[in-house]
Design a protein around this motif. Structure first.
Motif, short mmCIF file in Angstrom:
data_model
loop_
_atom_site.label_atom_id
_atom_site.label_comp_id
_atom_site.label_asym_id
_atom_site.label_seq_id
_atom_site.Cartn_x
_atom_site.Cartn_y
_atom_site.Cartn_z
N CYS A 82 -32.13 14.32 26.17
CA CYS A 82 -33.65 13.84 25.96
C CYS A 82 -34.37 15.12 25.75
N TYR A 118 -40.11 12.10 26.40
CA TYR A 118 -39.96 10.71 26.83
C TYR A 118 -41.17 10.71 27.27
N GLU A 134 -40.21 8.89 22.05
CA GLU A 134 -39.06 9.63 22.56
C GLU A 134 -38.28 10.24 21.67
#
Length: 102
Positions: free
Chosen positions: A45, A48, A61
């Motif tokens: 990630c 986000y 995201e």
């Protein structure tokens, strides 16, 4: 001196919007906040973050690789969110791929 260029080629960026049914803004906000908190810990990630635009929400995201995004979508917190939000949304959400300009 210019900032170092970061390679965006392998990264995947998405922008799904969420429009709640009238009166269901608070439960949708809570569900999105929980999804945001948990998803930020998923492997790969990059970003986000959920943004509010009045009663509408937009998620930005970013993932290091498509395989990271694919793994994210199989997580229990994502599956639970998708099932929960179906009753909260005025219309099904769509996921729009986006590309950074630089």
């Amino acid at each position: 001196m210019t900032a170092p260029q970061r390679s965006q080629a392998a990264q995947v960026w998405l922008m799904p919007p969420f429009t709640p049914k009238p009166g269901l803004e608070s439960p949708l906000r809570a569900a999105l906040e929980a999804l945001q908190r948990l998803s930020r810990n998923d492997e790969g990630c990059v970003e986000y973050t959920v943004f509010a635009d009045g009663a509408r929400f937009v998620l930005i995201e970013g993932w290091d690789r498509q395989s990271d995004l694919d793994a994210h979508t199989t997580q229990a917190h994502v599956r639970d969110f998708v099932a929960e939000c179906a009753e909260l949304l005025a219309e099904p959400f769509t996921v729009t791929p986006i590309t950074p300009l630089g």
